[in-house]
Scaffold this motif. Sequence first.
Motif, short mmCIF file in Angstrom:
data_model
loop_
_atom_site.label_atom_id
_atom_site.label_comp_id
_atom_site.label_asym_id
_atom_site.label_seq_id
_atom_site.Cartn_x
_atom_site.Cartn_y
_atom_site.Cartn_z
N ALA A 170 0.83 -1.20 0.00
CA ALA A 170 0.00 0.00 0.00
C ALA A 170 0.87 1.26 0.00
CB ALA A 170 -0.92 -0.01 1.21
N SER A 171 1.97 1.23 0.74
CA SER A 171 2.88 2.38 0.74
C SER A 171 4.29 1.91 1.08
CB SER A 171 2.43 3.42 1.77
OG SER A 171 2.82 3.00 3.05
N VAL A 172 5.27 2.79 0.80
CA VAL A 172 6.67 2.42 1.05
C VAL A 172 6.88 2.01 2.50
CG1 VAL A 172 9.05 3.30 1.05
CG2 VAL A 172 7.51 3.97 -0.75
N SER A 173 6.16 2.70 3.42
CA SER A 173 6.39 2.41 4.84
C SER A 173 5.87 1.02 5.24
CB SER A 173 5.74 3.49 5.70
OG SER A 173 4.38 3.55 5.39
N ASP A 174 5.07 0.39 4.38
CA ASP A 174 4.59 -0.97 4.68
C ASP A 174 5.59 -2.05 4.28
OD1 ASP A 174 2.21 -0.09 5.69
OD2 ASP A 174 1.15 -0.21 3.76
N VAL A 175 6.60 -1.69 3.49
CA VAL A 175 7.56 -2.69 3.01
C VAL A 175 8.49 -3.06 4.17
CG1 VAL A 175 9.30 -3.27 1.27
CG2 VAL A 175 7.54 -1.57 0.74
N PRO A 176 8.59 -4.36 4.50
CA PRO A 176 9.53 -4.73 5.56
C PRO A 176 10.95 -4.28 5.17
CG PRO A 176 8.13 -6.60 4.98
CD PRO A 176 7.88 -5.53 3.96
N THR A 177 11.75 -3.91 6.14
CA THR A 177 13.09 -3.42 5.83
C THR A 177 14.12 -4.54 5.91
OG1 THR A 177 13.39 -2.81 8.13
CG2 THR A 177 12.58 -1.08 6.64
N LYS A 178 13.65 -5.72 6.29
CA LYS A 178 14.56 -6.87 6.39
C LYS A 178 13.99 -8.08 5.65
CE LYS A 178 16.38 -5.71 10.96
NZ LYS A 178 17.70 -5.36 10.83
N ALA A 179 14.84 -9.05 5.45
CA ALA A 179 14.40 -10.29 4.81
C ALA A 179 15.32 -11.42 5.24
CB ALA A 179 14.46 -10.14 3.30
N VAL A 180 14.81 -12.65 5.14
CA VAL A 180 15.69 -13.81 5.28
C VAL A 180 15.92 -14.36 3.88
CG1 VAL A 180 15.42 -14.55 7.67
CG2 VAL A 180 13.61 -15.06 6.06
N THR A 181 17.16 -14.61 3.56
CA THR A 181 17.48 -14.97 2.17
C THR A 181 18.54 -16.06 2.10
OG1 THR A 181 18.29 -14.12 0.05
CG2 THR A 181 19.21 -13.10 2.01
N MET A 182 18.43 -16.90 1.11
CA MET A 182 19.51 -17.82 0.83
C MET A 182 20.75 -16.98 0.53
SD MET A 182 17.67 -20.87 -1.37
CE MET A 182 18.97 -21.20 -2.50
N GLY A 183 21.91 -17.48 0.93
CA GLY A 183 23.14 -16.74 0.67
C GLY A 183 23.73 -17.12 -0.67
N ILE A 184 24.83 -16.48 -0.99
CA ILE A 184 25.48 -16.74 -2.28
C ILE A 184 25.94 -18.20 -2.37
CG2 ILE A 184 27.49 -16.14 -3.71
CD1 ILE A 184 25.28 -14.00 -3.64
N GLY A 185 26.43 -18.73 -1.24
CA GLY A 185 26.89 -20.14 -1.23
C GLY A 185 25.72 -21.08 -1.46
N SER A 186 24.58 -20.79 -0.80
CA SER A 186 23.41 -21.66 -0.96
C SER A 186 23.00 -21.68 -2.44
CB SER A 186 22.22 -21.16 -0.13
OG SER A 186 22.60 -20.51 1.05
N ILE A 187 23.06 -20.52 -3.08
CA ILE A 187 22.65 -20.41 -4.48
C ILE A 187 23.67 -21.10 -5.40
CG2 ILE A 187 22.29 -18.77 -6.38
CD1 ILE A 187 21.19 -16.80 -4.21
N MET A 188 24.95 -20.84 -5.14
CA MET A 188 25.99 -21.37 -6.03
C MET A 188 26.14 -22.89 -5.95
SD MET A 188 27.37 -18.85 -7.75
CE MET A 188 29.13 -18.74 -8.03
N LYS A 189 25.57 -23.49 -4.89
CA LYS A 189 25.66 -24.95 -4.79
C LYS A 189 24.66 -25.64 -5.71
CE LYS A 189 27.42 -25.20 -0.12
NZ LYS A 189 26.92 -24.93 1.22
N ALA A 190 23.71 -24.89 -6.26
CA ALA A 190 22.73 -25.49 -7.18
C ALA A 190 23.47 -26.08 -8.37
CB ALA A 190 21.73 -24.42 -7.64
N LYS A 191 22.97 -27.22 -8.85
CA LYS A 191 23.67 -27.88 -9.97
C LYS A 191 23.52 -27.08 -11.24
CE LYS A 191 22.90 -32.03 -7.45
NZ LYS A 191 21.68 -32.52 -6.82
N LYS A 192 22.35 -26.47 -11.42
CA LYS A 192 22.09 -25.70 -12.63
C LYS A 192 21.31 -24.45 -12.22
CE LYS A 192 19.82 -26.34 -17.13
NZ LYS A 192 20.99 -26.10 -17.97
#
Length: 240
Positions: A170-192
């Motif tokens: 609804a507005s910018v102030s509603d956007v959470p300022t944090k997130a939980v995310t897979m890291g670069i290592g978690s992503i780079m371990k994907a086979k493809k």
Amino acid sequence: MKVIVCENYDEMSKEGAKIIASLLKNKPCCVLGLATGSTPVGMYKELAGMNRAGEITFKDVTSFNLDEYYPLEPTHEQSYRYFMNVNLFDHVDINKEHTHVPDGLAKDPTAMGEAYDAAIEAAGGIDLQVLGLGPNGHIAFNEPEEELYAGTHLTSLTESTIKANSRFFASVSDVPTKAVTMGIGSIMKAKKIIVLASGKGKHAVVEKMLSGRITTMCPGTLLLAHADVTLIVDRDAYEG
Ligand code: GLP
């Protein structure tokens, strides 16, 4: 990195869906890494259509999503869990118990992150990871920074990402300022990995990825160090 240039968004979506469909046919019990954002929506629609037509099945698929806002409950309409249900899971024969999204309410995000990475490993690792690109080059919620995390972790969003993603709130102030995310290592371990990018707003990042140079200030470029990445772009993202 293999690059597929498509004429438009629909073609890009079909190309992405084709790659996922061929994995599902070859390995029905595969592990998919899934992304949110507007970019993969068309691809998810294609996959739902193929599933309806009986061409592919998700019944033995396990999935792990990249990220989730924090703190945000999974029932919130802007949560990524909700997004996945509405855009894919509700329209295919996947067993929702085998779908995973990082817990946006985790009391101990560090422990949650470690458990998330361990669960990916226990499932046999990600066979195919879908990625979009943030306009600032982020992948998942790994924002441009001097140092990046390897594993799944709690992170702060940049002003530009909060602004870019405010279009869904609804507005910018509603956007959470944090997130939980897979890291670069978690992503780079994907086979493809397949990366989807559409529209002029992604051209600068695509150009950096095509430059052959790697910098944590544009996390998408880190993918150049992976052995099996396909970048699927439409003409606007490719040419600007
Ligand atoms: C979000 C997600 C990313 C996604 C990006 C791009 O911030 N965390 O995983 O790739 O947005 O979104 P869009 O596809 O809407 O441009």
